[in-house]
Scaffold this active site. Structure first.
Site, mmCIF file in Angstrom:
data_model
loop_
_atom_site.group_PDB
_atom_site.id
_atom_site.type_symbol
_atom_site.label_atom_id
_atom_site.label_comp_id
_atom_site.label_asym_id
_atom_site.label_seq_id
_atom_site.Cartn_x
_atom_site.Cartn_y
_atom_site.Cartn_z
ATOM 1 N N GLU A 127 -44.826 -48.487 11.151
ATOM 2 C CA GLU A 127 -45.714 -49.497 10.557
ATOM 3 C C GLU A 127 -46.606 -50.233 11.557
ATOM 4 O O GLU A 127 -46.724 -51.460 11.516
ATOM 5 C CB GLU A 127 -44.874 -50.511 9.762
ATOM 6 C CG GLU A 127 -44.061 -49.863 8.666
ATOM 7 C CD GLU A 127 -43.151 -50.835 7.914
ATOM 8 O OE1 GLU A 127 -43.144 -52.029 8.233
ATOM 9 O OE2 GLU A 127 -42.437 -50.373 7.000
ATOM 10 N N ASN A 169 -44.267 -43.287 11.442
ATOM 11 C CA ASN A 169 -43.903 -43.563 10.048
ATOM 12 C C ASN A 169 -44.634 -44.802 9.530
ATOM 13 O O ASN A 169 -44.691 -45.824 10.221
ATOM 14 C CB ASN A 169 -42.381 -43.812 9.996
ATOM 15 C CG ASN A 169 -41.805 -43.836 8.598
ATOM 16 O OD1 ASN A 169 -41.992 -42.901 7.826
ATOM 17 N ND2 ASN A 169 -41.080 -44.900 8.275
#
Ligand code: G3I
Length: 305
Positions: A127, A169
């Site tokens: 993130e 991710n």
């Protein structure tokens, strides 16, 4: 095949779930886990606050419970997550500059070394991109150590565990037209062109009415795969119920199956009551552990693929 894991294996893929150490004493939960899934992600137990609660003192008890349970059952493990702006231990939250950069790299090295040989894929960085229209990085203490913090983390992870696939991710990167998706795409393209060790991109895929499965989801997966990385659906949950929810799960499953380098799907929990969004009943089993329509649609899609 009659289970999600076995059905996914027919095309060389896996079907995983997030697991919480605190639920490993629940026999219904463990029964479904052992029967249905062949990949496991620790929901919270491998994060920075859990594994390094005091600087230089590492704590692997809860993570090891999940890893050992999975390995005893012949399941593989996705590691989540080595470096993240969130869920940092208190001592790290107020650090900055070179001290923080070194602490982050030491954390990546220590944790990846501890689990060397046991992890199929690591979410090395989680993130790091901003929401909204900028397409740029998210502001954080890690970002303020310099834009190269992500590649530094990937290089440290590769050195510590050369056998693990190394993933970036993120969430809200599912719609190809979004600036955030484009920003991550450009970073992966840049890493591949400069030889920064990245093997995969994880699409969290937390969907609900505000953030539905985009019509171009498969296109997004394919465009990233075309950069020469695997893609994985890493935290799938879709709020809803009945046939509407089932058809969304069907679409996501088929999108992965249609992309050769989409190597597997992980759902973010087992029963609706285990979910971080429990009120949205976003998972494949109801609170009693019964299979939902969404379960059947995923199983059928896997068997058809
Ligand atoms: O364990 C404590 C408990 O002792 C305490 O009483 C309770 C009171 O708040 O908190 C419990 O810890 C909570 C933990 O979940 C375990 O339930 C934390 O407060 C809570 O913040 C934590 O939430 C997790 C969240 O990440 C934190 O960022 C969720 O379980 C977890 O599902 C969620 O997972 C994230 C992925 O890592 C990254 N992508 C998004 C995804 C969903 O938010």
């Amino acid at each position: 095949a009659t289970t999600l894991g076995a059905a996914a294996q027919q095309s060389g893929r896996y079907f995983g779930t997030a697991v919480a150490a605190g639920r490993l004493g629940d026999s219904t939960y463990v029964g479904i886990l052992n029967r249905e899934f062949d990949m496991v992600t620790a929901e919270n137990e491998m994060k920075m606050d859990a594994t390094e609660p005091n600087q230089g003192q590492f704590s692997y008890g809860n993570a090891d419970r999940i890893v050992n349970q999975a390995r005893n059952q012949g399941k593989r493990i996705r590691g989540h997550a080595l470096a993240w702006h969130s869920q940092q231990p208190g001592w790290m939250q107020n650090m900055s500059g070179t001290a923080l950069r070194n602490a982050m790299l030491n954390h990546v090295t220590q944790v990846a070394t501890y689990y060397r040989g046991k992890i199929y894929a690591w979410d090395v960085v989680n993130e790091a991109f901003a929401d909204g229209s900028s397409g740029g990085r998210r502001d954080s203490n890690l970002q303020r150590t310099g834009n190269d913090w992500i590649e530094a983390a990937f290089r440290a992870a590769r050195a510590a565990d050369p056998g693990a696939k190394l993933c970036y991710n993120d969430y809200n990167t599912d719609d190809w037209s979004h600036a955030k998706t484009q920003g991550v795409y450009r970073m992966v393209q840049d890493f591949k062109s400069r030889g920064v060790p990245i093997d995969c991109v994880g699409f969290q895929s937390h969907f609900n009415a505000q953030s539905p499965v985009p019509s171009n989801y498969q296109t997004t997966l394919q465009n990233f795969a075309n950069l020469g990385v695997d893609v994985q659906i890493t935290e799938l949950d879709i709020e809803g119920s009945g046939s509407a929810q089932a058809s969304n799960y069907d679409r996501v499953t088929r999108a992965c199956l249609a992309v050769t380098r989409c190597t597997g799907i992980t759902v973010w929990g087992i029963r609706d009551t285990d979910s971080w969004r429990a009120s949205g009943t976003p998972l494949l089993f109801d609170g009693n552990g019964n299979k939902k329509a969404a379960y059947t649609s995923v199983l059928n899609a896997l068997n058809a693929g």
